[in-house]
Scaffold this motif. Sequence first.
Motif, PDB file in Angstrom:
ATOM      1  N   VAL A  80      18.371  47.429 -11.059  1.00  0.00           N
ATOM      2  CA  VAL A  80      18.757  46.185 -11.740  1.00  0.00           C
ATOM      3  C   VAL A  80      20.277  45.985 -11.731  1.00  0.00           C
ATOM      4  O   VAL A  80      20.775  44.886 -11.479  1.00  0.00           O
ATOM      5  CB  VAL A  80      18.213  46.077 -13.199  1.00  0.00           C
ATOM      6  N   ILE A  81      21.009  47.068 -11.961  1.00  0.00           N
ATOM      7  CA  ILE A  81      22.471  46.928 -12.088  1.00  0.00           C
ATOM      8  C   ILE A  81      23.103  46.625 -10.727  1.00  0.00           C
ATOM      9  O   ILE A  81      23.959  45.750 -10.603  1.00  0.00           O
ATOM     10  CB  ILE A  81      23.071  48.193 -12.759  1.00  0.00           C
ATOM     11  N   TRP A  92      22.182  43.046  -9.558  1.00  0.00           N
ATOM     12  CA  TRP A  92      22.975  42.044 -10.262  1.00  0.00           C
ATOM     13  C   TRP A  92      24.395  41.979  -9.683  1.00  0.00           C
ATOM     14  O   TRP A  92      24.942  40.904  -9.436  1.00  0.00           O
ATOM     15  CB  TRP A  92      23.019  42.385 -11.759  1.00  0.00           C
ATOM     16  N   SER A  93      24.966  43.154  -9.471  1.00  0.00           N
ATOM     17  CA  SER A  93      26.326  43.235  -8.937  1.00  0.00           C
ATOM     18  C   SER A  93      26.387  42.656  -7.514  1.00  0.00           C
ATOM     19  O   SER A  93      27.327  41.936  -7.155  1.00  0.00           O
ATOM     20  CB  SER A  93      26.770  44.698  -8.937  1.00  0.00           C
ATOM     21  N   THR A 152      26.399  38.910  -7.567  1.00  0.00           N
ATOM     22  CA  THR A 152      27.740  38.373  -7.854  1.00  0.00           C
ATOM     23  C   THR A 152      28.614  38.473  -6.614  1.00  0.00           C
ATOM     24  O   THR A 152      29.353  37.548  -6.277  1.00  0.00           O
ATOM     25  CB  THR A 152      28.394  39.170  -9.009  1.00  0.00           C
ATOM     26  N   LYS A 197      30.415  35.505  -4.214  1.00  0.00           N
ATOM     27  CA  LYS A 197      31.864  35.433  -4.017  1.00  0.00           C
ATOM     28  C   LYS A 197      32.274  35.480  -2.546  1.00  0.00           C
ATOM     29  O   LYS A 197      33.404  35.096  -2.206  1.00  0.00           O
ATOM     30  CB  LYS A 197      32.542  36.610  -4.748  1.00  0.00           C
ATOM     31  N   THR A 203      36.110  46.714   0.879  1.00  0.00           N
ATOM     32  CA  THR A 203      36.681  47.477  -0.242  1.00  0.00           C
ATOM     33  C   THR A 203      36.250  46.871  -1.578  1.00  0.00           C
ATOM     34  O   THR A 203      35.922  47.600  -2.517  1.00  0.00           O
ATOM     35  CB  THR A 203      38.222  47.507  -0.144  1.00  0.00           C
ATOM     36  N   VAL A 204      36.252  45.532  -1.646  1.00  0.00           N
ATOM     37  CA  VAL A 204      35.790  44.883  -2.881  1.00  0.00           C
ATOM     38  C   VAL A 204      34.328  45.268  -3.134  1.00  0.00           C
ATOM     39  O   VAL A 204      33.943  45.592  -4.269  1.00  0.00           O
ATOM     40  CB  VAL A 204      35.948  43.341  -2.782  1.00  0.00           C
ATOM     41  N   TYR A 247      34.275  48.722  -4.537  1.00  0.00           N
ATOM     42  CA  TYR A 247      34.656  48.730  -5.959  1.00  0.00           C
ATOM     43  C   TYR A 247      33.469  48.324  -6.826  1.00  0.00           C
ATOM     44  O   TYR A 247      33.161  48.959  -7.837  1.00  0.00           O
ATOM     45  CB  TYR A 247      35.793  47.722  -6.201  1.00  0.00           C
ATOM     46  N   MET A 248      32.793  47.257  -6.404  1.00  0.00           N
ATOM     47  CA  MET A 248      31.702  46.739  -7.233  1.00  0.00           C
ATOM     48  C   MET A 248      30.511  47.688  -7.257  1.00  0.00           C
ATOM     49  O   MET A 248      29.891  47.893  -8.300  1.00  0.00           O
ATOM     50  CB  MET A 248      31.302  45.336  -6.748  1.00  0.00           C
ATOM     51  N   PHE A 275      31.366  50.766  -9.348  1.00  0.00           N
ATOM     52  CA  PHE A 275      31.301  50.454 -10.772  1.00  0.00           C
ATOM     53  C   PHE A 275      29.835  50.357 -11.211  1.00  0.00           C
ATOM     54  O   PHE A 275      29.470  50.873 -12.283  1.00  0.00           O
ATOM     55  CB  PHE A 275      32.035  49.143 -11.071  1.00  0.00           C
ATOM     56  N   GLU A 333      27.988  52.515 -14.029  1.00  0.00           N
ATOM     57  CA  GLU A 333      27.301  51.804 -15.112  1.00  0.00           C
ATOM     58  C   GLU A 333      25.842  52.255 -15.199  1.00  0.00           C
ATOM     59  O   GLU A 333      25.313  52.453 -16.297  1.00  0.00           O
ATOM     60  CB  GLU A 333      27.386  50.289 -14.871  1.00  0.00           C
ATOM     61  N   LEU A 369      25.714  55.594 -16.811  1.00  0.00           N
ATOM     62  CA  LEU A 369      26.001  55.459 -18.239  1.00  0.00           C
ATOM     63  C   LEU A 369      24.772  54.947 -18.994  1.00  0.00           C
ATOM     64  O   LEU A 369      24.400  55.498 -20.045  1.00  0.00           O
ATOM     65  CB  LEU A 369      27.172  54.486 -18.417  1.00  0.00           C
ATOM     66  N   ARG A 413      40.987  55.877  -2.227  1.00  0.00           N
ATOM     67  CA  ARG A 413      42.013  54.818  -2.239  1.00  0.00           C
ATOM     68  C   ARG A 413      42.999  54.994  -3.382  1.00  0.00           C
ATOM     69  O   ARG A 413      44.194  54.752  -3.243  1.00  0.00           O
ATOM     70  CB  ARG A 413      41.352  53.438  -2.382  1.00  0.00           C
ATOM     71  N   ILE A 414      42.460  55.400  -4.535  1.00  0.00           N
ATOM     72  CA  ILE A 414      43.327  55.469  -5.714  1.00  0.00           C
ATOM     73  C   ILE A 414      44.177  56.738  -5.729  1.00  0.00           C
ATOM     74  O   ILE A 414      45.366  56.706  -6.016  1.00  0.00           O
ATOM     75  CB  ILE A 414      42.471  55.375  -7.011  1.00  0.00           C
TER      76      ILE A 414
END
Lengths: 178, 510
Positions: free
Chosen positions: A24-25, A28-29, A32, A36, A51-52, A55-56, A59, A63, A66, A175-176
């Motif tokens: 589901v998560i 949904w992501s 989105t 975009k 890369t975007v 990131y998504m 995350f 999530e 979590l 990357r970070i």
Amino acid sequence: MATFKKFFPARHEILLVLGAALFVIHSWSLNTFIYKVPSFLLYMNLGQISTVFAYMMAFAFLESLLVTSGLVVTSALLPRSWYRDGFHYKGFLTLLVGTISAIFLQDSLNNQYPGATSLLIWVSLTLLSLIALLLLVHFVESLRKFIIFIAEQVSVMLYLYLPIGLVSLLIIIWRIFL
Amino acid sequence: MTHQSFSRRDFLKLLALLPASIAFEPLSKYASSLVNNTNHIIIIVFDAWSANNLALHGYPRLTMPNLEKFAQKSTVYHRHYSPGTFTVPGTASLLTGLSPWTHRAINLGGAIAKEHQQKQIFSALSSSHNSLAYAQNVYADQLLYQAGPFLKNHIPFGEYNQNNTISYDLPGLKNDAYLAFSSFEDGIFQHGKGRDGSLFLGPLARLLSLRKKLIVENSRGDDYAIGLPNCDEVFLLSDLIDGFIQALKQLSEPSLVYFHFHPPHDPYRPTHKFYSQFSKDSWTPPLKKVHPLAEEPQSFQQIKSSLNLYDAYLASWDEELARLFQFFEDSGLRQKSHIFITSDHGEMHERGLSGHSTPLMYEPLIHVPLIVSSPGQEQQTNIYSPTLSLDILPTIANLTGNSIPSWAEGQLLPALGGVENSARSLFSMDAKTNASFAPLKKYTLALTRDNYRLTQYQYPTYQQFEFYNLTEDPGETNNIYPQQPAKAKEMEAELLQKITEVNAKFEEKQ
């Protein structure tokens, strides 16, 4: 290990709920992200768009972990018969109701804080719907079997979203920090 | 008066001085650059600030009296234009001194092309000035991140805001700010601008942020008539000025300071004191025909209310600015700095539209203020020849004794090293729906020259030229293109030639 087994649901049940959460998560992501993409295509190259995406997805992966952890901890805190027994379908139903409720909240939130009363109503309605559904599924065996069947089908997505999430997370860490 | 004859002996004496004069020339230049380098360069940008709403430029309402007072000892550029109609191209041109078709930051959320990213005012002055910058608009802030190591001190976006919700400037993400911004602010957490990409944490984060906003509004929002100013995060006008003054107090070595403030960008949030100031006056804006490209056109009454609010917000902001101007005087900073006050683009309240999210291109949207105070200036100087935002970069390079970067496309501003050129061609462009790395096919392009404006609207469903005589028709209400005056044909040829030129390099690549 014995203590874990005593307080927490079985591993395969946790994995089933994790699969549903990832489904589901991530979906949904992904929705989105796809929405975009047309605007990203105007000013980003493929590498930047990827890369975007990473990131998504990273995350969404965190999530999902979590949310699943939250359900597992809840099952450990509540009396065994309330949530731990049949964790796979109860966790799945919680995700289902939670998803509908979260989408409703996303759509109804404007730029004003809705206020404690509205939030209380929203939380109460979500919990009541969940409890009602859990009771219904608990007492109607055919429905329970159907829910478990759906949960098992959805959990197949674990094999798709888990590697996507893990690889995305590694890309972002690289990357970070590197 | 007697004329003495110039003898052969005199000539030889002068000849003997020639080597010395050659030797001393670079030294004198060096000395002058040292003197210039002790001055600060302070660039203050107000977002979406139209010159058309200032009495200084003929507006019937006195919206910013304190600014006008500041302008009395400054150089006022009466026909200053932005090459862009929204933050990304407008700010990118201001920072790089490049036209939008060169820097290619033409889309909402777009970046400066990689080869130009670090060609910014910060690199132009890096050998003589320290740098300090802040942008309260997330898109402008992204452009600052692209300056890379040349921007030495970058104040975070949320520094003067009340409810910090932005993720891209978190410590771990700063090195990847642009893509982190596109991922978080434009995807995972959209701050009410769309559905959050995060199913559960998105609405939760929004709830927490809205709660914080409510707390701030309840505790500190008494002065504001219709809610606190908002730039994705809420803020107080007074906090901005306090923060800026604190930052200026820290300046020691000669510095280039760039502060990009969100006001008077929408939402317009005036204080109680000014809220109804302009809705009660007798002036009414002229009624202009709704433009075919105005999406969901507003009624004249709605536009009038919006304009009144915009003017009231300007007045509220101006009241706070008084403290800043006083600080410049009291601290002596005005005598040690070249202070540029300008905008990235204007704002429009006509033709069915309020704001700047539009393909339309008229005077209120591209005519922006430029007021420059120089050390020791005691009188107002007025410049009426046309100037462009691109001119700021070469001008400050020249003022500080630095060489003018070879990439700069602008000219030196008149009265600050340049000369007036009333016949100059100025281009302003909007191509937000055109891919940044493709030839320009969907765009609005305006050419302003000799007090005429030719605008080309080039879209799949709407292709049109408009031509206005700005001397006789400053409100751009009478399109004389259908009459085909010779001037229109001449300017059309120039405009189309420019498009061919800027598209040529893409066609070469293909």
